[in-house]
Design a protein around this motif. Sequence first.
Motif, PDB file in Angstrom:
ATOM      1  N   HIS A  10      28.563  41.382  -7.988  1.00  0.00           N
ATOM      2  CA  HIS A  10      29.580  41.770  -6.732  1.00  0.00           C
ATOM      3  C   HIS A  10      30.038  41.082  -5.961  1.00  0.00           C
ATOM      4  N   HIS A  16      27.067  47.728  -0.977  1.00  0.00           N
ATOM      5  CA  HIS A  16      25.836  47.379  -1.422  1.00  0.00           C
ATOM      6  C   HIS A  16      25.858  46.401  -2.231  1.00  0.00           C
ATOM      7  N   HIS A  41      33.404  46.263  -8.030  1.00  0.00           N
ATOM      8  CA  HIS A  41      33.172  48.064  -8.150  1.00  0.00           C
ATOM      9  C   HIS A  41      34.596  48.223  -7.754  1.00  0.00           C
ATOM     10  N   HIS A 229      23.733  41.721  -7.215  1.00  0.00           N
ATOM     11  CA  HIS A 229      24.921  42.140  -5.816  1.00  0.00           C
ATOM     12  C   HIS A 229      23.862  41.531  -5.224  1.00  0.00           C
TER      13      HIS A 229
HETATM   14 ZN   LIG Z   1      26.890  48.255  -7.633  1.00  0.00          ZN
END
Ligand SMILES: [Zn+2]
Length: 266
Positions: A10, A16, A41, A229
């Motif tokens: 990500h 986030h 996302h 992340h």
């Molecule tokens: Zn995520």
Amino acid sequence: MSLPADYHMHTPLCRHATGEPTDYAAHALKVGLKEIGFSEHNPMIRDDYDDWHMLQGDLDAYVEKVHQARRDHPGLTIKLAMEVDYLPGHENWIRELAARHPWDYFIGSVHYVADSWDLDNPKKLSEWKKRDPLEVWTAYFERLAQATASGLFEIIGHADLPKKFCFYPQQDCTHLFERFLQTAKDHDVAIELNTAGLRKDCKEIYPSRTILEIAAQKGVPITFASDAHAITEVGMNFEDAVQLARSVGYQECCRFTQRRRETVTL
Ligand SMILES: [Zn+2]
Ligand SMILES: [Zn+2]
């Protein structure tokens, strides 16, 4: 051990995750990866749908960040992708997104089992407590099979996500897994071994060995995913994931270029 590509990571655009793609790429090289793919996302049908997807106006900036990482790290193969939420009724929106850039693959994920319940959202644990886990797992796997049959995705993300907070059904769920995996086989869709599960309450790779054994029997193709992340999560626990895949009989995984699959020896 030469590590397979990490196809799930990500960027800060989802609000986030931390760290820029170029820094993820640098870390990937440091841990010995030769190929990665960014899978932010997707922008949702409306920007106010929730607070954890990329915004529609950030799509070009996302693609540019991935291009920047490519320019900065010519020795690393970097794929351009998205993790796309599957919701019934969003198909045309997903097709529209697919037409905007030359994506290498789309990971189809189900987080939403109802329009307003993303079951992996820690802020919504109270929803789990209102329901029987079997009811949620059944709804989830039905939707996952629908996503798999939609023709919109090359890979299905974290196939047994409902285990994240350890709300396990008492009953045997093999029939749910079988149906989903048969759909994956019939529609030529891969599943990922996602190591993020090891960092959650369930402390287990997504999907479980049970699911992966059925997938291997059916010959469902696989990819590997850290679901990073943060920079240091890139390629995390990949040795464990490869070992799991081999232990159920996988000798190959796959890679994607402009939405076409190639098989790679594991
Ligand atoms: Zn995520
Ligand atoms: Zn996800």
